[in-house]
Motif scaffolding. Structure first.
Motif, short mmCIF file in Angstrom:
data_model
loop_
_atom_site.label_atom_id
_atom_site.label_comp_id
_atom_site.label_asym_id
_atom_site.label_seq_id
_atom_site.Cartn_x
_atom_site.Cartn_y
_atom_site.Cartn_z
N ALA A 187 37.17 34.72 35.52
CA ALA A 187 37.74 33.66 34.70
C ALA A 187 37.66 34.09 33.24
O ALA A 187 36.65 34.67 32.82
N ILE A 188 38.72 33.82 32.47
CA ILE A 188 38.76 34.27 31.06
C ILE A 188 39.48 33.24 30.20
O ILE A 188 40.38 32.55 30.67
N GLY A 189 39.08 33.23 28.95
CA GLY A 189 39.81 32.46 27.95
C GLY A 189 39.10 31.20 27.50
O GLY A 189 39.05 30.22 28.21
N GLY A 190 38.51 31.27 26.31
CA GLY A 190 37.88 30.10 25.71
C GLY A 190 36.57 29.71 26.35
O GLY A 190 36.09 28.59 26.14
N ILE A 191 35.96 30.61 27.09
CA ILE A 191 34.69 30.27 27.76
C ILE A 191 33.55 30.38 26.76
O ILE A 191 33.42 31.38 26.03
N THR A 192 32.75 29.32 26.72
CA THR A 192 31.61 29.25 25.80
C THR A 192 30.38 28.79 26.59
O THR A 192 30.51 28.39 27.76
N LEU A 193 29.23 28.80 25.94
CA LEU A 193 28.03 28.28 26.61
C LEU A 193 28.16 26.78 26.85
O LEU A 193 27.52 26.24 27.74
N GLN A 194 29.03 26.13 26.05
CA GLN A 194 29.21 24.68 26.20
C GLN A 194 30.04 24.33 27.42
O GLN A 194 29.78 23.33 28.09
N ASN A 195 31.07 25.12 27.71
CA ASN A 195 31.92 24.77 28.86
C ASN A 195 31.65 25.63 30.10
O ASN A 195 32.31 25.46 31.13
N LEU A 196 30.69 26.52 30.01
CA LEU A 196 30.42 27.43 31.14
C LEU A 196 30.09 26.67 32.43
O LEU A 196 30.55 27.04 33.51
N ASP A 197 29.32 25.60 32.30
CA ASP A 197 28.93 24.85 33.50
C ASP A 197 30.14 24.32 34.26
O ASP A 197 30.17 24.35 35.48
N GLU A 198 31.15 23.82 33.51
CA GLU A 198 32.30 23.27 34.23
C GLU A 198 33.15 24.38 34.86
O GLU A 198 33.78 24.16 35.88
N VAL A 199 33.11 25.56 34.26
CA VAL A 199 33.80 26.70 34.88
C VAL A 199 33.07 27.09 36.17
O VAL A 199 33.68 27.25 37.23
N LEU A 200 31.75 27.21 36.09
CA LEU A 200 30.96 27.62 37.26
C LEU A 200 30.99 26.56 38.36
O LEU A 200 30.90 26.89 39.54
N ALA A 201 31.13 25.31 37.95
CA ALA A 201 31.17 24.22 38.94
C ALA A 201 32.37 24.32 39.89
O ALA A 201 32.35 23.79 40.99
N THR A 202 33.39 25.04 39.48
CA THR A 202 34.55 25.22 40.36
C THR A 202 34.23 26.17 41.52
O THR A 202 34.96 26.22 42.51
N GLY A 203 33.14 26.94 41.35
CA GLY A 203 32.82 27.98 42.33
C GLY A 203 33.05 29.37 41.77
O GLY A 203 32.74 30.36 42.43
N ALA A 204 33.60 29.44 40.56
CA ALA A 204 33.77 30.75 39.90
C ALA A 204 32.40 31.37 39.66
O ALA A 204 31.44 30.67 39.37
N GLY A 205 32.32 32.69 39.78
CA GLY A 205 31.03 33.36 39.59
C GLY A 205 31.08 34.48 38.58
O GLY A 205 30.05 35.05 38.24
#
Ligand code: TZP
Ligand code: MG
Length: 212
Positions: free
Chosen positions: A168-186
């Motif tokens: 996953a790429i684009g605009g990922i920060t420590l603030q939104n990382l959890d919601e990215v990982l919550a999708t199942g992305a690793g």
């Protein structure tokens, strides 16, 4: 180098965010911070300058067991013996290529990553033999200001549909990382959130810890 499937944190030496630092110094900080892969992304730089940077970064990543990805410049990736080259849809498909085997010349070990912005592009990239694909930009990002965000919807599709390693790429920060990982992305690619941090090593390590 870790097998690609085990690589989770893909960091960058982006010449847009060097802030006066030497590219190889930034690479060293990213290695210290636990990056699994490092991409040299040098937009609008003369090829000779990109080659010089790549030659200086490679010993640093090699010593750390980190894979080096050269963005855009297939010839440089081949010439210096980098582990990967990353290409966009326009670099690969729009120049008439259909399969990555067409790119294998001198260094047949070179692995290829492709950018994708929609499921149809990811399917095409996998069919073309890409070793990994990038899924994004998820969020709007100043690093690629004209690209339209694909949202987490595309990430959720990737979670259930893709069988090659994908990031996953684009605009990922420590603030939104959890919601990215919550999708199942690793696996994530992070450019500005690490390179614009006051301490690159610390920022990189913070992503590393959250991904482990
Ligand atoms: N491809 C899609 S988004 C992007 C690239 C190269 C930029 C990501 O940078 P950042 O700073 O992590 O948003
Ligand atoms: Mg490109």
């Amino acid at each position: 180098m870790k097998p690609l499937a085990e690589c989770k944190l893909y960091a960058f030496v982006d010449t847009g965010y060097l802030h006066g630092r030497a590219p190889e110094t930034v690479a060293a900080r990213l290695c210290e911070g636990g990056a699994d892969l490092i991409q040299l992304r040098a937009k609008n730089q003369p090829t000779t300058a990109v080659r010089r940077m790549a030659e200086r970064i490679l010993p640093v990543t090699r010593a750390a067991g980190v894979g080096l990805v050269i963005n855009d410049h297939l010839d440089i990736a081949h010439e210096i013996g980098a582990e990967f080259c990353h290409l966009g849809q326009e670099d690969f498909f729009d120049t008439g290529h259909r399969h990555i085997s067409e790119l294998a010349t001198r260094n047949s070990e070179l692995k290829i990553g492709l950018s994708t912005h929609a499921p149809v592009q990811a399917e095409r990239a996998v069919a073309a033999g890409a070793d990994y694909v990038a899924i994004g930009p998820i969020y709007a990002t100043g690093t690629k200001p004209t690209a339209r965000p694909v949202t987490l919807e595309y990430v959720r599709w990737a979670v259930t549909s893709l069988r090659v390693p994908w990031f996953a790429i684009g605009g990922i920060t420590l603030q939104n990382l959890d919601e990215v990982l919550a999708t199942g992305a690793g696996r994530v690619c992070v450019v500005s959130a690490i390179l614009n941090a006051p301490d690159v090593t610390k920022a990189c390590r913070a992503f590393r810890q959250r991904l482990d």
